[in-house]
Write a protein that holds these residues in place. Structure first.
Motif, mmCIF file in Angstrom:
data_model
loop_
_atom_site.group_PDB
_atom_site.id
_atom_site.type_symbol
_atom_site.label_atom_id
_atom_site.label_comp_id
_atom_site.label_asym_id
_atom_site.label_seq_id
_atom_site.Cartn_x
_atom_site.Cartn_y
_atom_site.Cartn_z
ATOM 1 N N LEU A 8 1.023 -1.166 -0.150
ATOM 2 C CA LEU A 8 0.067 -0.069 0.219
ATOM 3 C C LEU A 8 0.822 1.296 -0.038
ATOM 4 O O LEU A 8 1.967 1.243 0.610
ATOM 5 C CB LEU A 8 -0.875 0.037 1.344
ATOM 6 C CG LEU A 8 -1.783 1.183 1.420
ATOM 7 C CD1 LEU A 8 -2.939 1.372 0.523
ATOM 8 C CD2 LEU A 8 -2.149 1.242 2.974
ATOM 9 N N VAL A 9 0.209 2.411 -0.738
ATOM 10 C CA VAL A 9 0.695 3.605 -0.372
ATOM 11 C C VAL A 9 -0.112 4.312 0.445
ATOM 12 O O VAL A 9 -1.269 4.506 0.232
ATOM 13 C CB VAL A 9 1.020 4.373 -1.707
ATOM 14 C CG1 VAL A 9 1.798 5.892 -1.382
ATOM 15 C CG2 VAL A 9 2.131 3.667 -2.893
ATOM 16 N N ALA A 10 0.300 4.693 1.565
ATOM 17 C CA ALA A 10 -0.333 5.705 2.570
ATOM 18 C C ALA A 10 -0.206 6.984 2.263
ATOM 19 O O ALA A 10 1.159 7.427 2.346
ATOM 20 C CB ALA A 10 -0.210 5.233 3.836
ATOM 21 N N LEU A 11 -1.168 8.189 2.274
ATOM 22 C CA LEU A 11 -0.902 9.470 1.905
ATOM 23 C C LEU A 11 -1.668 10.160 3.093
ATOM 24 O O LEU A 11 -2.737 9.882 3.385
ATOM 25 C CB LEU A 11 -1.474 10.074 0.578
ATOM 26 C CG LEU A 11 -1.015 9.440 -0.600
ATOM 27 C CD1 LEU A 11 -1.522 7.972 -0.869
ATOM 28 C CD2 LEU A 11 -1.002 10.334 -1.829
ATOM 29 N N ASP A 12 -0.862 11.268 3.718
ATOM 30 C CA ASP A 12 -1.505 12.143 4.592
ATOM 31 C C ASP A 12 -1.307 13.579 3.810
ATOM 32 O O ASP A 12 -0.330 13.958 3.572
ATOM 33 C CB ASP A 12 -0.817 12.212 5.669
ATOM 34 C CG ASP A 12 -1.430 12.851 6.909
ATOM 35 O OD1 ASP A 12 -2.549 13.749 6.548
ATOM 36 O OD2 ASP A 12 -0.771 13.041 8.082
ATOM 37 N N ILE A 13 -2.325 14.079 3.433
ATOM 38 C CA ILE A 13 -2.346 15.370 2.709
ATOM 39 C C ILE A 13 -3.048 16.715 3.486
ATOM 40 O O ILE A 13 -4.361 16.422 3.662
ATOM 41 C CB ILE A 13 -3.092 15.425 1.486
ATOM 42 C CG1 ILE A 13 -2.395 14.113 0.564
ATOM 43 C CG2 ILE A 13 -2.837 16.514 0.479
ATOM 44 C CD1 ILE A 13 -3.167 13.684 -0.932
ATOM 45 N N VAL A 62 6.120 0.796 -7.254
ATOM 46 C CA VAL A 62 4.928 1.454 -6.477
ATOM 47 C C VAL A 62 3.545 0.364 -6.142
ATOM 48 O O VAL A 62 3.099 0.143 -7.541
ATOM 49 C CB VAL A 62 4.713 2.766 -6.915
ATOM 50 C CG1 VAL A 62 3.582 3.398 -5.918
ATOM 51 C CG2 VAL A 62 5.769 3.736 -6.757
ATOM 52 N N PRO A 63 3.138 0.037 -5.221
ATOM 53 C CA PRO A 63 1.962 -0.669 -5.004
ATOM 54 C C PRO A 63 0.425 0.024 -5.857
ATOM 55 O O PRO A 63 0.815 1.424 -5.977
ATOM 56 C CB PRO A 63 1.519 -0.477 -3.679
ATOM 57 C CG PRO A 63 2.907 -0.417 -3.057
ATOM 58 C CD PRO A 63 3.556 0.437 -3.570
ATOM 59 N N ARG A 64 -0.244 -0.884 -6.282
ATOM 60 C CA ARG A 64 -1.336 -0.432 -6.890
ATOM 61 C C ARG A 64 -2.606 -0.072 -6.025
ATOM 62 O O ARG A 64 -3.839 -0.308 -6.296
ATOM 63 C CB ARG A 64 -1.533 -1.041 -8.190
ATOM 64 C CG ARG A 64 -0.780 -1.412 -9.236
ATOM 65 C CD ARG A 64 -0.781 -2.064 -10.145
ATOM 66 N NE ARG A 64 -2.197 -1.746 -10.875
ATOM 67 C CZ ARG A 64 -2.410 -0.673 -11.853
ATOM 68 N NH1 ARG A 64 -1.322 -0.258 -12.513
ATOM 69 N NH2 ARG A 64 -3.455 -0.489 -12.477
ATOM 70 N N ALA A 65 -2.162 0.113 -4.762
ATOM 71 C CA ALA A 65 -3.470 0.351 -3.760
ATOM 72 C C ALA A 65 -2.871 1.612 -3.056
ATOM 73 O O ALA A 65 -1.680 1.782 -2.620
ATOM 74 C CB ALA A 65 -3.419 -0.733 -2.787
ATOM 75 N N ALA A 66 -3.960 2.474 -2.521
ATOM 76 C CA ALA A 66 -3.564 3.653 -1.651
ATOM 77 C C ALA A 66 -4.707 3.983 -0.755
ATOM 78 O O ALA A 66 -5.790 3.738 -1.074
ATOM 79 C CB ALA A 66 -3.407 4.842 -2.613
ATOM 80 N N ALA A 67 -4.332 4.460 0.428
ATOM 81 C CA ALA A 67 -5.327 5.084 1.248
ATOM 82 C C ALA A 67 -4.794 6.695 1.514
ATOM 83 O O ALA A 67 -3.707 7.019 1.619
ATOM 84 C CB ALA A 67 -5.120 4.332 2.578
ATOM 85 N N LEU A 68 -5.766 7.445 1.167
ATOM 86 C CA LEU A 68 -5.487 8.812 1.394
ATOM 87 C C LEU A 68 -6.441 9.542 2.445
ATOM 88 O O LEU A 68 -7.665 9.398 2.399
ATOM 89 C CB LEU A 68 -6.046 9.429 -0.025
ATOM 90 C CG LEU A 68 -5.239 9.259 -1.356
ATOM 91 C CD1 LEU A 68 -5.644 8.016 -1.885
ATOM 92 C CD2 LEU A 68 -5.604 10.403 -2.422
ATOM 93 N N ALA A 69 -5.451 10.157 3.417
ATOM 94 C CA ALA A 69 -6.069 10.895 4.474
ATOM 95 C C ALA A 69 -6.014 12.356 3.976
ATOM 96 O O ALA A 69 -5.023 13.014 3.728
ATOM 97 C CB ALA A 69 -5.271 10.645 5.626
ATOM 98 N N LEU A 70 -7.111 12.890 3.904
ATOM 99 C CA LEU A 70 -7.498 14.441 3.439
ATOM 100 C C LEU A 70 -7.736 15.404 4.237
ATOM 101 O O LEU A 70 -8.796 15.105 5.127
ATOM 102 C CB LEU A 70 -8.244 14.340 2.273
ATOM 103 C CG LEU A 70 -8.095 13.113 1.058
ATOM 104 C CD1 LEU A 70 -9.070 13.462 0.000
ATOM 105 C CD2 LEU A 70 -6.630 13.558 0.449
ATOM 106 N N ALA A 71 -7.292 16.708 4.229
ATOM 107 C CA ALA A 71 -7.428 17.820 5.293
ATOM 108 C C ALA A 71 -8.887 18.360 4.842
ATOM 109 O O ALA A 71 -8.817 19.687 4.251
ATOM 110 C CB ALA A 71 -6.430 18.637 5.494
ATOM 111 N N GLY A 72 -9.812 17.863 4.650
ATOM 112 C CA GLY A 72 -11.035 18.436 4.179
ATOM 113 C C GLY A 72 -12.136 17.296 4.501
ATOM 114 O O GLY A 72 -11.910 16.006 4.613
#
Length: 331
Positions: A8-13, A62-72
């Motif tokens: 997984l790619v984890a994102l915190d934006i 890069v994995p083909r799965a992602a979790a996105l934490a978004l400031a909104g």
């Protein structure tokens, strides 16, 4: 995780930074995470261009799965971030980023997932009973940063919990003393409505500092928030020190208000700013203001208040949310 395939790619934006981390899920459900790659959102026009830069920095597939934490608010097919200019089309992420599976959630919902999953040794006690976080009931999660993040989670035993995102940072600012009355008055001169995050956030220190200067009739330099925080934390500027103390008071008041509104049994402070001022919070008037709720003062004294020390709770929580949504049998 070096040498192991990532899941997984984890994102915190957030309003200032976009953080990316490669994640691997172990067979026992534990989450391992690489050190994050941090990019400034102002350096990129969109998530797609930031993602390309992230891919360029990764050594390997890069994995083909992602979790996105978004400031909104993570609702609908388009998420407009609260404190930066990116608009993220969640329904098109698979095509835009080349993904097979995606999990999208509010950034403080992600932090609440981290609170639910982090071990007890990743919490610093601030005030109230020195007991572990309760395994049953509601826990409020509050974090000052570029804005003010608010969420809560409801637990039913060690394994079962539900996270509720909110936009609690945008409720009205409620002054408690004459200095906060003056802060509100200054802000009202420029804004039709004053939300609590205009004061209880990293940039809010500017309003506090300038109000204190005006009350003392002092001429001060036109400083940005980073300079005020730095001067105050280094004790190089008495007015900046006083501004940080009043920030801690306002954070204590707001945290107690959220605990009352959520019917909480505990409160967790989160975010990079909270972590940086953790020792200041402990010796400030934060605890007194947290308890200062009139007839509910005794009840507030029974609530443990902690600070999560996990270095990347948004990324860790995003990965945990993806795991529950896509990999858990009980999700």
């Amino acid at each position: 995780m070096q040498g192991q395939a990532s899941d997984l790619v984890a994102l915190d934006i957030g309003g200032t930074h976009a953080r990316f981390a490669l994640v691997r899920f172990a067979a026992d459900g534990s989450i391992a995470m690489d050190d994050p790659i941090t990019l400034k959102t102002s350096d990129f026009v969109s998530l797609q261009t930031a993602w390309e830069e992230f891919e360029n920095r990764v050594d390997g597939p890069v994995p083909r799965a992602a979790a996105l934490a978004l400031a909104g608010p993570a609702t609908g097919e388009t998420v407009r971030l609260t404190n930066n200019s990116w608009a993220i089309h969640t329904g098109a992420l698979d095509e835009q980023l080349g993904l097979d599976r995606v999990c999208v959630l509010n950034d403080f919902a992600a932090v609440a997932h981290a609170v639910a999953r982090a071990p007890e040794d990743q919490f610093l006690h601030l005030t109230g009973p020195e007991t572990p976080l309760p395994l049953n009931g509601t826990i409020s999660v509050i974090g000052p940063g570029t804005g003010l993040g608010v969420a809560h989670l409801w637990r039913s035993g060690a394994e079962h919990y539900h996270v509720q995102a909110s936009e609690g940072g945008h409720i009205n600012f409620a002054p408690t003393d004459h200095i906060e009355d003056a802060i509100l008055s200054r802000l009202r001169a420029r804004h039709r409505r004053v939300s609590v995050e205009r004061v209880v956030s990293g940039p809010g220190i500017v309003e506090i500092y300038n109000t204190l200067a005006a009350l003392e009739k002092k001429a001060v330099d036109d400083l940005g928030d980073r300079a005020i925080w730095e001067r105050g934390m280094k004790r190089e500027d008495k007015l900046a020190e006083a501004a940080i103390e009043h920030f801690c008071l306002a954070l204590g008041s707001a945290s107690g208000d959220y605990a009352l509104a959520h019917g909480s049994r505990a409160v967790v402070i989160a975010g990079g700013l909270g972590y940086r001022i953790r020792e200041t919070l402990k010796r400030s008037g934060f605890a007194d203001r947290f308890r200062f709720k009139g007839r509910f003062e005794q009840a507030m004294m029974r609530l443990p208040v902690k600070l999560i020390t996990h270095p990347q709770p948004g990324l860790f929580g995003a990965a945990a949310a993806f795991q529950r949504e896509h990999l858990s049998e009980t999700a």
